[in-house]
Scaffold this motif. Sequence first.
Motif, PDB file in Angstrom:
ATOM      1  N   VAL A  63       2.695 -22.099  -7.666  1.00 19.52           N
ATOM      2  CA  VAL A  63       3.018 -22.035  -9.097  1.00 19.52           C
ATOM      3  C   VAL A  63       4.007 -23.142  -9.463  1.00 19.52           C
ATOM      4  N   VAL A  64       5.038 -23.323  -8.657  1.00 17.43           N
ATOM      5  CA  VAL A  64       6.022 -24.380  -8.921  1.00 17.43           C
ATOM      6  C   VAL A  64       5.360 -25.754  -8.835  1.00 17.43           C
ATOM      7  N   PHE A  65       4.492 -25.934  -7.856  1.00 17.83           N
ATOM      8  CA  PHE A  65       3.789 -27.203  -7.682  1.00 17.83           C
ATOM      9  C   PHE A  65       2.932 -27.530  -8.900  1.00 17.83           C
ATOM     10  N   PHE A  66       2.223 -26.546  -9.401  1.00 17.95           N
ATOM     11  CA  PHE A  66       1.337 -26.784 -10.537  1.00 17.95           C
ATOM     12  C   PHE A  66       2.100 -27.116 -11.810  1.00 17.95           C
ATOM     13  N   TYR A  67       3.223 -26.475 -12.034  1.00 18.09           N
ATOM     14  CA  TYR A  67       3.930 -26.663 -13.297  1.00 18.09           C
ATOM     15  C   TYR A  67       5.040 -27.704 -13.257  1.00 18.09           C
ATOM     16  N   SER A  68       5.447 -28.173 -12.094  1.00 22.21           N
ATOM     17  CA  SER A  68       6.575 -29.094 -12.047  1.00 22.21           C
ATOM     18  C   SER A  68       6.190 -30.527 -11.693  1.00 22.21           C
ATOM     19  N   THR A  69       4.976 -30.756 -11.252  1.00 23.46           N
ATOM     20  CA  THR A  69       4.573 -32.109 -10.878  1.00 23.46           C
ATOM     21  C   THR A  69       3.683 -32.710 -11.949  1.00 23.46           C
ATOM     22  N   GLU A  70       3.666 -34.014 -11.964  1.00 21.42           N
ATOM     23  CA  GLU A  70       2.850 -34.713 -12.947  1.00 21.42           C
ATOM     24  C   GLU A  70       1.674 -35.424 -12.303  1.00 21.42           C
ATOM     25  N   VAL A  71       1.172 -34.888 -11.227  1.00 19.47           N
ATOM     26  CA  VAL A  71      -0.009 -35.471 -10.592  1.00 19.47           C
ATOM     27  C   VAL A  71      -1.250 -34.938 -11.286  1.00 19.47           C
ATOM     28  N   SER A  72      -2.372 -35.541 -10.977  1.00 19.02           N
ATOM     29  CA  SER A  72      -3.607 -35.149 -11.647  1.00 19.02           C
ATOM     30  C   SER A  72      -4.021 -33.735 -11.239  1.00 19.02           C
ATOM     31  N   THR A  73      -4.742 -33.102 -12.135  1.00 19.63           N
ATOM     32  CA  THR A  73      -5.222 -31.748 -11.872  1.00 19.63           C
ATOM     33  C   THR A  73      -6.171 -31.736 -10.683  1.00 19.63           C
ATOM     34  N   ARG A  74      -6.952 -32.772 -10.547  1.00 18.06           N
ATOM     35  CA  ARG A  74      -7.893 -32.867  -9.424  1.00 18.06           C
ATOM     36  C   ARG A  74      -7.136 -32.839  -8.094  1.00 18.06           C
ATOM     37  N   PHE A  75      -6.047 -33.603  -8.009  1.00 19.40           N
ATOM     38  CA  PHE A  75      -5.246 -33.641  -6.780  1.00 19.40           C
ATOM     39  C   PHE A  75      -4.636 -32.270  -6.501  1.00 19.40           C
ATOM     40  N   LYS A  76      -4.132 -31.619  -7.535  1.00 15.73           N
ATOM     41  CA  LYS A  76      -3.546 -30.283  -7.377  1.00 15.73           C
ATOM     42  C   LYS A  76      -4.571 -29.290  -6.859  1.00 15.73           C
ATOM     43  N   VAL A  77      -5.770 -29.342  -7.419  1.00 16.77           N
ATOM     44  CA  VAL A  77      -6.820 -28.411  -7.003  1.00 16.77           C
ATOM     45  C   VAL A  77      -7.242 -28.676  -5.560  1.00 16.77           C
ATOM     46  N   ILE A  78      -7.403 -29.941  -5.198  1.00 15.11           N
ATOM     47  CA  ILE A  78      -7.804 -30.279  -3.827  1.00 15.11           C
ATOM     48  C   ILE A  78      -6.734 -29.829  -2.832  1.00 15.11           C
ATOM     49  N   CYS A  79      -5.466 -30.089  -3.137  1.00 14.48           N
ATOM     50  CA  CYS A  79      -4.375 -29.653  -2.248  1.00 14.48           C
ATOM     51  C   CYS A  79      -4.343 -28.133  -2.134  1.00 14.48           C
ATOM     52  N   SER A  80      -4.545 -27.451  -3.238  1.00 16.69           N
ATOM     53  CA  SER A  80      -4.533 -25.985  -3.226  1.00 16.69           C
ATOM     54  C   SER A  80      -5.674 -25.432  -2.388  1.00 16.69           C
ATOM     55  N   ILE A  81      -6.852 -25.999  -2.538  1.00 20.87           N
ATOM     56  CA  ILE A  81      -8.013 -25.535  -1.762  1.00 20.87           C
ATOM     57  C   ILE A  81      -7.773 -25.755  -0.270  1.00 20.87           C
ATOM     58  N   ILE A  82      -7.243 -26.917   0.083  1.00 19.70           N
ATOM     59  CA  ILE A  82      -6.954 -27.202   1.491  1.00 19.70           C
ATOM     60  C   ILE A  82      -5.933 -26.202   2.041  1.00 19.70           C
ATOM     61  N   MET A  83      -4.874 -25.940   1.286  1.00 15.69           N
ATOM     62  CA  MET A  83      -3.840 -25.013   1.744  1.00 15.69           C
ATOM     63  C   MET A  83      -4.376 -23.588   1.877  1.00 15.69           C
ATOM     64  N   ILE A  84      -5.226 -23.165   0.959  1.00 16.89           N
ATOM     65  CA  ILE A  84      -5.802 -21.819   1.031  1.00 16.89           C
ATOM     66  C   ILE A  84      -6.717 -21.699   2.238  1.00 16.89           C
ATOM     67  N   ILE A  85      -7.527 -22.719   2.496  1.00 18.51           N
ATOM     68  CA  ILE A  85      -8.418 -22.695   3.662  1.00 18.51           C
ATOM     69  C   ILE A  85      -7.602 -22.647   4.952  1.00 18.51           C
ATOM     70  N   VAL A  86      -6.537 -23.448   5.026  1.00 16.40           N
ATOM     71  CA  VAL A  86      -5.683 -23.451   6.226  1.00 16.40           C
ATOM     72  C   VAL A  86      -5.007 -22.092   6.400  1.00 16.40           C
ATOM     73  N   PHE A  87      -4.491 -21.523   5.308  1.00 12.29           N
ATOM     74  CA  PHE A  87      -3.822 -20.226   5.378  1.00 12.29           C
ATOM     75  C   PHE A  87      -4.792 -19.139   5.854  1.00 12.29           C
ATOM     76  N   LEU A  88      -5.975 -19.075   5.258  1.00 12.07           N
ATOM     77  CA  LEU A  88      -6.953 -18.059   5.657  1.00 12.07           C
ATOM     78  C   LEU A  88      -7.436 -18.274   7.086  1.00 12.07           C
ATOM     79  N   GLY A  89      -7.595 -19.540   7.479  1.00  9.08           N
ATOM     80  CA  GLY A  89      -7.980 -19.842   8.856  1.00  9.08           C
ATOM     81  C   GLY A  89      -6.924 -19.394   9.848  1.00  9.08           C
ATOM     82  N   GLN A  90      -5.662 -19.654   9.528  1.00  5.49           N
ATOM     83  CA  GLN A  90      -4.561 -19.230  10.388  1.00  5.49           C
ATOM     84  C   GLN A  90      -4.493 -17.713  10.469  1.00  5.49           C
ATOM     85  N   LEU A  91      -4.637 -17.051   9.345  1.00  2.00           N
ATOM     86  CA  LEU A  91      -4.602 -15.595   9.309  1.00  2.00           C
ATOM     87  C   LEU A  91      -5.737 -15.005  10.146  1.00  2.00           C
ATOM     88  N   GLY A  92      -6.944 -15.515   9.956  1.00  2.00           N
ATOM     89  CA  GLY A  92      -8.095 -15.033  10.714  1.00  2.00           C
ATOM     90  C   GLY A  92      -7.971 -15.303  12.202  1.00  2.00           C
TER      91      GLY A  92
END
Length: 102
Positions: A63-92
């Motif tokens: 949430v802080v990353f999305f609202y406090s940075t001025e990078v492109s939305t595409r970059f934010k979405v790609i970083c978020s997807i990568i982090m979610i995949i890594v988190f779920l992979g680690q959890l599994g």
Amino acid sequence: MLYWQSFILIFSVSLLVMLILSLAFKGKKKTDKGSQFVYYALSYRRKFIRTLWVFPLIAIIFVVFFYSTEVSTRFKVICSIIMIIVFLGQLGYNYYMWKTKE
């Protein structure tokens, strides 16, 4: 383009640190009770529990990353997807190893 270079640098350094710590704690007795600061010294059960506890912190960081940075939305979405995949992979992976080693 600067964002991708920064992302690749941070990702590479993180992988290097993870590899070094993983090798340093390989074959050592893992902690299953009590507190342990170092993630790599935990048993798979404790790693799974710690991963679940970190989830709210990751959500706040997103949430802080999305609202406090001025990078492109595409970059934010790609970083978020990568982090979610890594988190779920680690959890599994931790859950699977916990049940396998039990």
